[in-house]
Design a protein around this motif. Structure first.
Motif, short mmCIF file in Angstrom:
data_model
loop_
_atom_site.label_atom_id
_atom_site.label_comp_id
_atom_site.label_asym_id
_atom_site.label_seq_id
_atom_site.Cartn_x
_atom_site.Cartn_y
_atom_site.Cartn_z
N GLU A 1 -2.73 11.89 0.69
CA GLU A 1 -3.82 10.90 0.68
C GLU A 1 -4.08 10.37 2.10
O GLU A 1 -5.23 10.18 2.51
CB GLU A 1 -3.45 9.75 -0.26
CG GLU A 1 -4.59 8.79 -0.54
CD GLU A 1 -4.11 7.53 -1.25
OE1 GLU A 1 -4.59 6.44 -0.88
OE2 GLU A 1 -3.25 7.63 -2.14
N ALA A 2 -3.00 10.18 2.84
CA ALA A 2 -3.13 9.70 4.24
C ALA A 2 -3.99 10.68 5.04
O ALA A 2 -4.88 10.27 5.80
CB ALA A 2 -1.75 9.56 4.87
N THR B 1 -7.72 10.31 4.06
CA THR B 1 -8.30 9.06 4.57
C THR B 1 -8.56 9.16 6.07
O THR B 1 -9.60 8.71 6.56
CB THR B 1 -7.37 7.87 4.25
OG1 THR B 1 -7.04 7.92 2.87
CG2 THR B 1 -8.03 6.55 4.56
N MET C 1 0.85 -1.19 0.00
CA MET C 1 0.00 0.00 0.00
C MET C 1 0.89 1.24 0.00
O MET C 1 1.50 1.57 1.00
CB MET C 1 -0.91 0.02 1.23
CG MET C 1 -2.17 -0.76 1.07
SD MET C 1 -3.30 -0.37 2.44
CE MET C 1 -4.80 -1.18 1.88
N MET D 1 0.49 6.09 7.93
CA MET D 1 -0.86 6.67 8.00
C MET D 1 -1.46 6.41 9.38
O MET D 1 -2.11 7.28 9.97
CB MET D 1 -1.77 6.09 6.90
CG MET D 1 -3.19 6.63 6.97
SD MET D 1 -4.15 6.38 5.46
CE MET D 1 -4.48 4.62 5.55
N LEU E 1 1.26 2.31 4.89
CA LEU E 1 0.10 2.17 5.78
C LEU E 1 0.48 2.49 7.22
O LEU E 1 -0.25 3.17 7.94
CB LEU E 1 -0.45 0.74 5.67
CG LEU E 1 -1.76 0.48 6.41
CD1 LEU E 1 -2.93 1.17 5.72
CD2 LEU E 1 -2.05 -1.02 6.51
N ILE F 1 0.90 4.97 0.17
CA ILE F 1 -0.06 6.01 0.55
C ILE F 1 0.69 7.32 0.74
O ILE F 1 1.31 7.54 1.79
CB ILE F 1 -0.82 5.63 1.85
CG1 ILE F 1 -1.45 4.25 1.71
CG2 ILE F 1 -1.89 6.66 2.18
CD1 ILE F 1 -1.90 3.63 3.00
N ASP G 1 5.74 6.83 3.01
CA ASP G 1 4.44 6.73 2.32
C ASP G 1 3.86 5.32 2.39
O ASP G 1 3.68 4.66 1.36
CB ASP G 1 4.58 7.18 0.85
CG ASP G 1 4.85 8.67 0.76
OD1 ASP G 1 4.59 9.38 1.75
OD2 ASP G 1 5.31 9.14 -0.30
#
Length: 596
Positions: free
Chosen positions: A318-319, A322, A312, A382, A379, A314, A377
């Motif tokens: 974008e994180a 979300t 993933m 995030m 998961l 991210i 970048d």
């Protein structure tokens, strides 16, 4: 990008804006001088604290000085954390630490003087209408009475303050500034410098050789320093024993939990409940071995991706989006403040040369909170983002709903808000995922949260309990003893399907939290409380959200156990931990189904 960027190369939009706290060094210097001047006037109240009017004025001045000292301290240390090798801010950090000790000394007479009064006089102060705002403070002081010493002894202990920080400071310097790791080959055969920030990335590599080499390189580096770090950790335990003895606590554990008013049974019950549930952990280890299709599962396989060809990516932007979406159940007001944090430079985003490793949320009352990240970048980053913003939102809501004196929530409560955010993010992602690979990836990630936050932190908590008990019984904490205790715990926690590699015995040497003793258990209790809250918010909706926001706004206005109980989570029972374990069991069952 194989070279870590220098601080000067980081774009402004990825840096926190510490100017919101102090616009310039001149402003810091000016406030420093003001605190020094005010410090002289605190002595005027000495000998007058049985009088409610004088006590009220003394408390007001105490709050004023403490608030400004905190601002100076937080700013200096956050500047220092931007680049630990920058000597200007090393010096500023030291200056702020010395000021904190000085302030502690100047105010050290207040509590002992109040506690030298008879119980009847203290009760009169508690009942005084003039001191109604300070009722909780006075009740808390009365509780502490058995552990407060004479005026002269308290002044002496305050002077020991800066020496007592030595083990932590020395470990921080070894770990962040002096320790250099070798280069390790990545999947493409490129030599990459190993750093704290990159270590987990190497362990998440699909290439087993990369994982093994990084694992061995890290622990070989720590093993070279084992005598120094064992001496540092042992000094920290000795310091704890000194304070426990001086303050007449039966043990370091009781002293450490006393501040939060947590019975030691909460600590031992956590370890007991988790030990009862170790078969679940062993079941997870067995499943991981099966999914990785290996003959032997090693310690360096614990972070390996269980889903082939699934990564993933991210990006940070974008994180943020979300995270905002996933926290919608907490309501508009919550989201509005969170967006402000994202848009107004609360966050220091990426790793740079010399920057402090890890992540945290910090700040000073009266200014918004700050968050330090070392974002990648993926998961994991995030989840770190939503975790730290959970802390930041807790601080923000406490600060805006409580006066300075009662705004600071205890560390026992600190991990609840951060972990609840993670639970809501995970729920959001799982609900929207139909791809079996993606689902398995998320389930693995969530199961690993339980493994690292509940099981591993409880194992750390048990390690701390054992080493303190051994030291209290007069045993010497040698590198060999520390390594043996640590190795044996790993064998117990991971079970027979895990090959517990010899190198892991050095892991105790790289855990900064061991210098904030008996802290880590709060991750496990916090995770359990958060799991319980998240379940209620998703099932009940608004009434549970209201109770939860009430919890965030309470700060430190009552004892932690009571604040949680009012919000519907009773940590004095094993129930929240058992609830968390039932969620873990469901995750394993879903994974076993997908693995068929």
């Amino acid at each position: 990008m194989n070279q870590v960027q220098k601080r000067s190369e980081v774009p402004a939009e990825h840096k926190w804006k510490l100017e919101d706290l102090f616009p310039s060094q001149d402003a810091w210097d000016k406030e420093y001088k003001e605190v020094k001047q005010k410090l002289a006037s605190i002595a005027a109240f000495e000998g007058k604290l049985s009088d409610p009017a004088a006590l009220k004025e003394c408390f007001k001045l105490d709050d004023d000085i403490s608030l400004h000292t905190e601002r100076l301290y937080v700013y200096a240390n956050m500047r220092h954390h931007e680049d630990m090798a920058d000597q200007t801010y090393q010096a500023l950090s030291d200056k702020s630490k010395k000021l904190s000790v000085e302030v502690g000394e100047a105010m050290s007479y207040i509590t002992p003087e109040i506690l030298s009064l008879s119980d009847e006089q203290i009760d009169q102060l508690i009942a005084s209408p003039e001191l109604a705002f300070y009722k909780h403070t006075l009740e808390e002081m009365k509780r502490e009475k058995a552990h407060i010493l004479s005026k002269a002894e308290e002044a002496l202990l305050a002077q020991v303050g800066s020496m007592s920080q030595a083990p932590n400071t020395i470990f921080g310097m070894i770990n962040n500034a002096d320790m250099k790791f070798p280069k390790v080959k990545n999947e493409n055969g490129e030599e990459i410098e190993l750093t704290h920030g990159r270590y987990i990335q190497f362990l998440e590599s699909k290439d087993r050789e990369v994982r093994k080499n990084a694992f061995e390189a890290v622990y070989a580096t720590y093993a070279k320093q084992k005598n120094t770090i064992a001496a540092t950790l042992s000094a920290n335990v000795s310091k704890n024993m000194f304070y426990a003895k001086a303050r007449k606590y039966p043990s370091v554990l009781e002293m450490s939990l006393f501040g939060d008013n947590i019975p030691t049974s909460v600590y031992t019950s956590l370890i007991g409940t988790i030990e009862d549930n170790l078969p679940l952990m062993h079941r997870y280890v067995k499943l991981r071995k099966k999914l990785l299709k290996v003959d032997e599962l090693h310690m360096y396989d614990l972070f390996a991706p269980l889903v082939e060809e699934f990564k993933m990516e991210i990006p940070y932007e974008e994180a943020k989006k979300t995270v905002l979406e996933s926290l919608k159940p907490l309501g508009e007001d919550y989201l509005k403040v969170l967006s402000q944090g994202f848009d107004n430079s609360w966050i220091d985003v990426y790793e740079n040369e010399g920057k402090r490793s890890g992540a945290y949320s910090w700040g000073a009352y009266g200014t918004h909170p700050y968050v330090l990240l070392n974002h990648k970048d993926n998961l994991n980053s995030m989840f770190t983002l939503t975790h730290e913003m959970g802390h930041a939102m807790h601080s923000y809501l406490s600060d805006t709903n409580q006066e300075y004196r009662y705004a600071q929530y205890t560390i026992f409560l600190a991990e609840v808000a951060s972990t609840l955010n993670e639970a809501l993010l995970m729920n959001y992602l799982l609900e929207r995922t139909t791809d079996p690979k993606a689902k398995m990836y998320l389930l693995t990630y969530y199961a690993d949260q339980f493994r690292t936050t509940v099981f591993r932190q409880t194992m750390f908590a048990e390690f701390e309990k054992i080493i303190h008990e051994k030291a209290e019984q007069g045993e010497s904490l040698t590198p060999a003893l520390l390594s043996q205790i640590y190795y044996d715990l790993n064998v117990k926690y991971y079970g027979k399907d895990m090959v517990v590699d010899k190198d892991i015995e050095m892991e105790w040497a790289r855990i900064p939290h061991f210098y904030t003793s008996f802290y880590v258990y709060k991750y496990a209790t916090g995770f359990s409380a958060a799991t319980s809250f998240a379940k209620k918010i998703l099932e009940e909706g608004q009434p549970a959200v209201d109770r939860y926001l009430g919890f965030l706004k309470s700060g430190g206005s009552d004892f932690s156990i009571n604040i949680l109980k009012r919000a519907g989570v009773d940590m004095s029972t094993p129930e929240p931990v058992s609830q968390a374990m039932s969620v873990f069991k469901e995750l394993i069952e879903q994974m076993e189904q997908l693995a068929k």
